[in-house]
Enzyme design. Structure first.
Site, mmCIF file in Angstrom:
data_model
loop_
_atom_site.group_PDB
_atom_site.id
_atom_site.type_symbol
_atom_site.label_atom_id
_atom_site.label_comp_id
_atom_site.label_asym_id
_atom_site.label_seq_id
_atom_site.Cartn_x
_atom_site.Cartn_y
_atom_site.Cartn_z
ATOM 1 N N SER A 137 37.223 -15.129 -13.648
ATOM 2 C CA SER A 137 37.413 -15.626 -14.983
ATOM 3 C C SER A 137 36.664 -16.908 -15.147
ATOM 4 O O SER A 137 36.875 -17.836 -14.171
ATOM 5 C CB SER A 137 38.915 -15.697 -15.407
ATOM 6 O OG SER A 137 38.800 -16.120 -16.689
ATOM 7 N N TYR B 159 41.362 -18.014 -23.257
ATOM 8 C CA TYR B 159 41.742 -18.151 -21.943
ATOM 9 C C TYR B 159 43.333 -18.043 -22.013
ATOM 10 O O TYR B 159 43.751 -17.226 -21.020
ATOM 11 C CB TYR B 159 41.116 -19.701 -21.563
ATOM 12 C CG TYR B 159 41.377 -19.774 -20.232
ATOM 13 C CD1 TYR B 159 40.664 -19.070 -19.124
ATOM 14 C CD2 TYR B 159 42.194 -20.796 -19.701
ATOM 15 C CE1 TYR B 159 41.181 -19.316 -17.694
ATOM 16 C CE2 TYR B 159 42.579 -21.190 -18.288
ATOM 17 C CZ TYR B 159 41.854 -20.319 -17.213
ATOM 18 O OH TYR B 159 42.121 -20.659 -15.691
#
Ligand code: UDP
Length: 315
Positions: free
Chosen positions: A75, A145
């Site tokens: 990520s 996020y």
């Protein structure tokens, strides 16, 4: 053991690969280089127990042969990284995590999800314990996020409950060290790169927001202890030494030595860069201490010394 590391060419992922190889394991790393870099794993490519697959786990995540553990670290992780790649961040947290969980489930492997202190948002409780549910603005710029990682935790627990997958969730607090991307915009690479170039250290806003900085080798130690433990609840891993961003700027300047002529300046960055900026952040590590017998070993001064040494080589 044969261990899959998604995001294996990232800052933390590459240190995890190093450590696993040093312990004698076989490592299969996957990365699409969105924010990771081939440079981080260049020293491993010829290693006989290391295999690299260039893949976007949001689309595809498979490895032939036996797998004992899947560590899902893929990520973007810096605010600039996820603000610049908002959709990719949400997709890797959701589809990517789903694909990685399926791999673990199909292989009968244990699964570790890299989560984050951002699940606590701009916290109303301090320090943050794992049983705090958080304070996240679900339509704010950071939500791409925060919510992706919250979803990833929820999906991880669903695989544990529905399919009995041996899952682990690590909530990573601010971590720093060699191989942080120079341009990832976080406070550590910014200040350290500025200090080694004798440029002003750019404190955003009033510099009173706090963070607690953990050196990467301590983080990796905590992550591996968690992986091999039986703990299915989330565990905070971070250094509880809290300081303001201004104090951190002073610490970086001091660590850079007397030859560093950088000033500390207050600047206003682009608005989205500080929107919903958590004002205080400090891990409560009681669970890590109790369940894993873990606590950080590397002081800020020593960690900064090693980080500065690395940045001097690459800048
Ligand atoms: N920050 C700063 N100057 C910089 C970069 C960041 O003052 O050059 C501040 C930022 O506003 C935040 C803190 O440092 O309050 C930590 O930001 P970072 O981007 O490292 O990550 P975060 O902890 O927000 O995920």
């Amino acid at each position: 053991m044969r261990i899959v590391v998604t995001g294996g060419a990232g800052f933390i992922g590459s240190h995890v690969c190093d450590r696993l190889l040093a312990e004698g394991h076989h490592v299969v790393a996957l990365d699409n280089f969105l924010t990771g870099s081939p440079d981080n794993i260049a020293h491993l490519i010829e290693h006989e127990r290391f295999k690299f697959i260039k893949a976007d786990i949001s689309v595809w995540c498979w490895v032939e042969g036996p797998v004992d553990a899947v560590m899902n670290l893929a990520s973007p992780a810096s605010p600039v990284g996820y603000l610049d790649n908002p959709i990719e961040t949400m997709i890797v947290g959701s589809h990517g995590t789903h694909n990685a969980l399926e791999l673990a489930y199909q292989k009968g492997a244990r699964f570790l999800q890299a989560s984050t202190s951002e699940v606590y948002g701009d916290p109303l409780e301090h320090p943050q314990r794992e049983d705090y549910w958080g304070h996240v603005n679900c339509i704010g710029v950071r939500a791409v996020y925060d919510e992706a990682k919250r979803f990833a935790e929820a999906l991880t627990m669903a695989y544990h409950r529905r399919h009995g997958v041996q899952t682990r969730i690590i909530r990573i607090f601010n971590t720093y060290g060699p191989r942080m991307a120079l341009n990832d915009g976080r406070v550590v690479p910014n200040f350290v790169a500025q200090a080694v170039r004798n440029q002003p250290l750019t404190v955003y806003g009033d510099g009173k927001a706090t963070r607690s900085f953990c050196y990467v080798s301590d983080l990796v130690e905590g992550m591996l202890r968690l992986l091999w433990s039986n703990e299915t609840r989330p565990v905070n891993i971070g250094n509880p030494r809290e300081m303001s961003v201004f104090e951190f700027a002073q610490a970086v300047k001091a660590a850079a030595g007397p030859a560093c002529s950088s000033e500390i300046v207050f600047v206003q960055p682009r608005a989205e860069r500080i929107a919903d900026d958590p004002q205080r952040r400090q891990p409560d590590i009681t669970r890590a201490r109790t369940v894993l017998g873990w606590e950080p070993q590397v002081s800020l001064e020593e960690g900064l010394r090693r980080t500065i040494e690395y940045f001097r080589k690459v800048t």
